[in-house]
Structure formats: structure tokens, C-alpha cells
Write a protein that holds these residues in place. Structure first.
Motif, PDB file in Angstrom:
ATOM      1  N   THR A  72       0.839  -1.195   0.000  1.00 11.31           N
ATOM      2  CA  THR A  72       0.000   0.000   0.000  1.00 11.31           C
ATOM      3  C   THR A  72       0.879   1.251   0.000  1.00 11.31           C
ATOM      4  O   THR A  72       2.055   1.202   0.386  1.00 11.31           O
ATOM      5  N   LYS A  73       0.296   2.351  -0.398  1.00  7.87           N
ATOM      6  CA  LYS A  73       1.053   3.616  -0.426  1.00  7.87           C
ATOM      7  C   LYS A  73       1.456   4.038   0.977  1.00  7.87           C
ATOM      8  O   LYS A  73       2.523   4.620   1.192  1.00  7.87           O
ATOM      9  N   ALA A  74       0.614   3.739   1.961  1.00  3.10           N
ATOM     10  CA  ALA A  74       0.926   4.086   3.349  1.00  3.10           C
ATOM     11  C   ALA A  74       2.131   3.309   3.857  1.00  3.10           C
ATOM     12  O   ALA A  74       2.984   3.853   4.568  1.00  3.10           O
ATOM     13  N   ALA A  75       2.210   2.027   3.494  1.00  2.25           N
ATOM     14  CA  ALA A  75       3.308   1.176   3.964  1.00  2.25           C
ATOM     15  C   ALA A  75       4.571   1.355   3.132  1.00  2.25           C
ATOM     16  O   ALA A  75       5.685   1.265   3.655  1.00  2.25           O
ATOM     17  N   SER A  76       4.418   1.590   1.825  1.00  6.69           N
ATOM     18  CA  SER A  76       5.575   1.687   0.917  1.00  6.69           C
ATOM     19  C   SER A  76       5.508   2.957   0.073  1.00  6.69           C
ATOM     20  O   SER A  76       5.370   2.897  -1.148  1.00  6.69           O
ATOM     21  N   PRO A  77       5.617   4.121   0.706  1.00  6.27           N
ATOM     22  CA  PRO A  77       5.528   5.375  -0.052  1.00  6.27           C
ATOM     23  C   PRO A  77       6.635   5.533  -1.084  1.00  6.27           C
ATOM     24  O   PRO A  77       6.400   6.091  -2.160  1.00  6.27           O
ATOM     25  N   TYR A  78       7.832   5.033  -0.763  1.00  2.00           N
ATOM     26  CA  TYR A  78       8.942   5.198  -1.712  1.00  2.00           C
ATOM     27  C   TYR A  78       8.745   4.333  -2.948  1.00  2.00           C
ATOM     28  O   TYR A  78       9.085   4.742  -4.064  1.00  2.00           O
ATOM     29  N   LEU A  79       8.179   3.137  -2.778  1.00  2.00           N
ATOM     30  CA  LEU A  79       7.881   2.267  -3.914  1.00  2.00           C
ATOM     31  C   LEU A  79       6.925   2.971  -4.876  1.00  2.00           C
ATOM     32  O   LEU A  79       7.147   2.987  -6.091  1.00  2.00           O
ATOM     33  N   HIS A  80       5.869   3.558  -4.339  1.00  2.00           N
ATOM     34  CA  HIS A  80       4.901   4.272  -5.181  1.00  2.00           C
ATOM     35  C   HIS A  80       5.540   5.511  -5.805  1.00  2.00           C
ATOM     36  O   HIS A  80       5.211   5.878  -6.940  1.00  2.00           O
ATOM     37  N   ALA A  81       6.460   6.139  -5.073  1.00  2.00           N
ATOM     38  CA  ALA A  81       7.146   7.317  -5.601  1.00  2.00           C
ATOM     39  C   ALA A  81       8.060   6.942  -6.777  1.00  2.00           C
ATOM     40  O   ALA A  81       8.177   7.689  -7.751  1.00  2.00           O
ATOM     41  N   VAL A  82       8.697   5.780  -6.682  1.00  2.00           N
ATOM     42  CA  VAL A  82       9.561   5.299  -7.769  1.00  2.00           C
ATOM     43  C   VAL A  82       8.737   5.089  -9.044  1.00  2.00           C
ATOM     44  O   VAL A  82       9.128   5.510 -10.135  1.00  2.00           O
ATOM     45  N   ILE A  83       7.585   4.458  -8.904  1.00  2.00           N
ATOM     46  CA  ILE A  83       6.734   4.195 -10.066  1.00  2.00           C
ATOM     47  C   ILE A  83       6.184   5.500 -10.636  1.00  2.00           C
ATOM     48  O   ILE A  83       6.091   5.670 -11.858  1.00  2.00           O
ATOM     49  N   ARG A  84       5.850   6.451  -9.750  1.00  2.00           N
ATOM     50  CA  ARG A  84       5.354   7.753 -10.221  1.00  2.00           C
ATOM     51  C   ARG A  84       6.454   8.520 -10.956  1.00  2.00           C
ATOM     52  O   ARG A  84       6.191   9.153 -11.989  1.00  2.00           O
ATOM     53  N   GLU A  85       7.672   8.477 -10.452  1.00  2.00           N
ATOM     54  CA  GLU A  85       8.777   9.170 -11.115  1.00  2.00           C
ATOM     55  C   GLU A  85       9.115   8.502 -12.448  1.00  2.00           C
ATOM     56  O   GLU A  85       9.463   9.166 -13.425  1.00  2.00           O
ATOM     57  N   ASN A  86       8.989   7.185 -12.487  1.00  2.00           N
ATOM     58  CA  ASN A  86       9.186   6.458 -13.742  1.00  2.00           C
ATOM     59  C   ASN A  86       8.163   6.917 -14.788  1.00  2.00           C
ATOM     60  O   ASN A  86       8.491   7.128 -15.956  1.00  2.00           O
ATOM     61  N   HIS A  87       6.912   7.105 -14.344  1.00  2.00           N
ATOM     62  CA  HIS A  87       5.864   7.569 -15.264  1.00  2.00           C
ATOM     63  C   HIS A  87       6.149   8.985 -15.754  1.00  2.00           C
ATOM     64  O   HIS A  87       5.871   9.319 -16.909  1.00  2.00           O
ATOM     65  N   ARG A  88       6.699   9.821 -14.902  1.00  2.00           N
ATOM     66  CA  ARG A  88       7.022  11.200 -15.327  1.00  2.00           C
ATOM     67  C   ARG A  88       8.078  11.217 -16.427  1.00  2.00           C
ATOM     68  O   ARG A  88       7.953  11.921 -17.426  1.00  2.00           O
ATOM     69  N   MET A  89       9.131  10.415 -16.257  1.00  2.00           N
ATOM     70  CA  MET A  89      10.255  10.465 -17.182  1.00  2.00           C
ATOM     71  C   MET A  89      10.076   9.564 -18.398  1.00  2.00           C
ATOM     72  O   MET A  89      10.465   9.933 -19.511  1.00  2.00           O
ATOM     73  N   THR A  90       9.505   8.388 -18.184  1.00  2.00           N
ATOM     74  CA  THR A  90       9.397   7.407 -19.275  1.00  2.00           C
ATOM     75  C   THR A  90       8.039   6.710 -19.215  1.00  2.00           C
ATOM     76  O   THR A  90       7.964   5.516 -18.886  1.00  2.00           O
ATOM     77  N   PRO A  91       6.969   7.414 -19.512  1.00  2.00           N
ATOM     78  CA  PRO A  91       5.634   6.817 -19.419  1.00  2.00           C
ATOM     79  C   PRO A  91       5.425   5.718 -20.451  1.00  2.00           C
ATOM     80  O   PRO A  91       5.979   5.768 -21.559  1.00  2.00           O
ATOM     81  N   ALA A  92       4.619   4.740 -20.087  1.00  2.00           N
ATOM     82  CA  ALA A  92       4.295   3.654 -21.016  1.00  2.00           C
ATOM     83  C   ALA A  92       3.527   4.192 -22.215  1.00  2.00           C
ATOM     84  O   ALA A  92       3.702   3.737 -23.344  1.00  2.00           O
TER      85      ALA A  92
END
Length: 295
Positions: A161-181
């Protein structure tokens, strides 16, 4: 162990990747539409059409087999709870809601759209983490810590969950910013009339493109736009942007490639969970880096 993949599945994936790879470039070339309207078929369109037909034919055959299996009550628990199975149930309960052709179109689109997008997100996440070892280590520590705190011993829904793993969700969000599918989330014709947006009139007959990539790579909104920095999406940093021009990048429509509302990708939850699980497990099992240290 060696696997024996179904040749038909390989053929489907190959055709889908090929026609998807030519779709967006063609949409950005208005002269192709003119040539088609004049009765000419450019080579790139012929290539697209050929592989689209192959992909659709295989997809429709699979969907037909699935429907027959459902009619015979042979679906397992996972298949019975799938989106397509429930779509069939909805159609039966309300025959006017969907036609057979529309149901087949939805199923075919789901299969086509899922081939290249999730794998693209995963591939780019791996590249970014390999190029940013500090971010990789921070993420590894978060996931490992959660395994201990939740006493699960394995990757589970609770630790993702975002509450338990905020950095994991942040990594995926930053990936979407730079190299979106998918860099373009919507293409729409204003076929009925002129449209005015912020004082600018878009004449009838033009096409709107909603671009989810450019703003995230604009230094006016993201000063260090060419740096992979997941910390930008943690709660403290998001709060700092409130009331500033940069707040725009936190809009829900820029958050992921799935759009929103009734037009939101129906496979968004599956794709998100796949990425969360696979990235987490990969980091628990491997240290990811490039063999060529000069990269």
C-alpha cells in the motif's frame, strides 16, 4: 526450467507489439489520413493493418473459446472473477447494455492493450533503478523493512500500500514522469463544432491530443527534470508544491497512464499490482546494475 510457450500466444504478442508500435507515430502524421481518404494505402499503414488483423483474429478466437468455456461452467475461480467474465454476466442481465460485437471489441482491446504497457513500465523501472543505485538501495530497505514489520515473510498486499511503501509508489510515479508507457492519454476530434479553450479557438475538424509527458519534463514545473528523483512524490514535497505553478504535476490525470472516470483503463488495478509486486520481488532477489560500468 524450460518452458513451452504456446506458438499462438507468441504470434499474438509479436503482432500486437508491431501494430502498437506504429499506431501513435501514424496518428501524428495528418497526411496519412489524407492519403487514405484518397484511396491510397501507405506502406506503414499496410504494415499496421496486417498485424492488427493478425492480433484481432487471435484475440477473438481466444475470447470465443473463453465464452464457450464459461457456458459449460468450466472456468476456474480466477477466470470466473475476471473482467471479461463479469462483462458477459452484465450483458446477459441487461442485453441492451452491450452487443456481442461490442463485447468482443472490449475483450480484444483488453488483450491488445496489456501486452506492451506493463512490460514497458517494468523495463524502464529496472533501467532507472540500475542507473540510480541510491534510489535502488532506499527502495530495497523499505521493502525489506516491511517484510519484517508485517511478519509476512513474502511480498503481500499489506506491504504494497502507499501508506506502507511510499517510496515504492514514488519510484513508479517518477518512472511515469520520465518514461511513461503511453505518452498520449487521449486523442479526440472536435467533429461537431469549433471549441474555445482559454480564449483560443480550435476550429472544427481538428484533433486534440492530451499529452501526459511534456509537462513533467518542463523545467518550469520540474527544475531538475532530467534527474530521477522519487523523493519528489513523497508527501512532504507534494505539500510544498501546493499553491505554486508546479502543483499542476500533482493533478490526478498526470499521476499514471490510465486516465480517469468512466473512460479509465479497466485493467489499471491489475497493471498497478503487477508492477508493485514484480518490482518489489526483483529487488528482494537481485541487485540490479549494468554490466557496462560506463553507463
Amino acid at each position: 526450467p524450460k518452458s513451452n510457450p504456446d506458438p499462438e500466444n507468441i504470434k499474438f504478442c509479436d503482432a500486437t507489439v508491431k501494430f502498437n508500435g506504429t499506431l501513435i507515430p501514424m496518428l501524428l502524421k495528418p497526411h496519412l489520413r489524407l492519403l487514405l481518404n484518397l484511396g491510397f494505402k501507405p506502406k506503414e499503414y499496410a504494415f499496421f493493418e496486417k498485424h492488427l488483423i493478425i492480433s484481432r483474429k487471435i484475440a477473438n478466437a481466444k475470447l470465443d473459446a473463453f465464452r464457450k468455456k464459461k457456458e459449460k461452467q468450466l472456468l476456474n475461480e480466477l477466470e470466473s472473477s475476471s473482467y471479461f467474465s463479469r462483462a458477459i454476466d452484465r450483458m446477459k442481465s441487461n442485453p441492451e447494455s452491450l452487443s456481442d460485437d461490442e463485447l468482443a471489441e472490449i475483450g480484444s482491446m483488453l488483450l491488445n492493450a496489456s501486452v506492451d504497457t506493463t512490460s514497458s513500465i517494468l523495463s524502464w523501472c529496472i533501467v532507472h533503478l540500475a542507473m540510480n543505485q541510491e534510489a535502488q538501495q532506499t527502495l530495497y530497505q523499505e521493502i525489506s523493512r516491511n517484510l519484517v514489520n508485517f511478519e509476512t515473510g513474502m511480498v503481500s498486499e499489506a506491504i504494497l500500500t502507499k501508506a506502507a511503501s511510499p517510496y515504492l509508489h514514488a519510484v513508479i510515479r517518477e518512472n511515469h514522469r520520465m518514461t511513461p508507457a503511453v505518452t498520449i492519454t487521449l486523442l479526440k476530434d472536435n467533429a461537431k463544432s469549433d471549441v474555445e479553450i482559454h480564449g483560443v479557438t480550435i476550429p472544427k475538424g481538428n484533433q486534440f491530443v492530451l499529452d501526459s509527458y511534456s509537462i513533467g519534463m518542463d523545467p518550469e514545473y520540474v527544475p531538475d527534470y532530467d534527474t530521477f528523483r522519487p523523493e519528489s512524490w513523497l508527501e512532504e514535497e507534494v505539500k510544498k508544491r501546493v499553491g505554486t505553478l508546479a502543483e499542476m504535476i500533482d493533478h490526478p490525470l498526470y499521476r499514471d497512464p490510465f486516465s480517469a472516470g468512466s473512460r479509465k483503463c479497466p485493467g489499471s488495478r491489475v497493471a498497478t499490482n503487477e508492477v508493485l509486486v514484480m518490482i518489489s520481488q526483483l529487488l528482494l532477489d537481485w541487485n540490479i546494475s549494468f554490466a557496462d560500468e560506463s553507463i
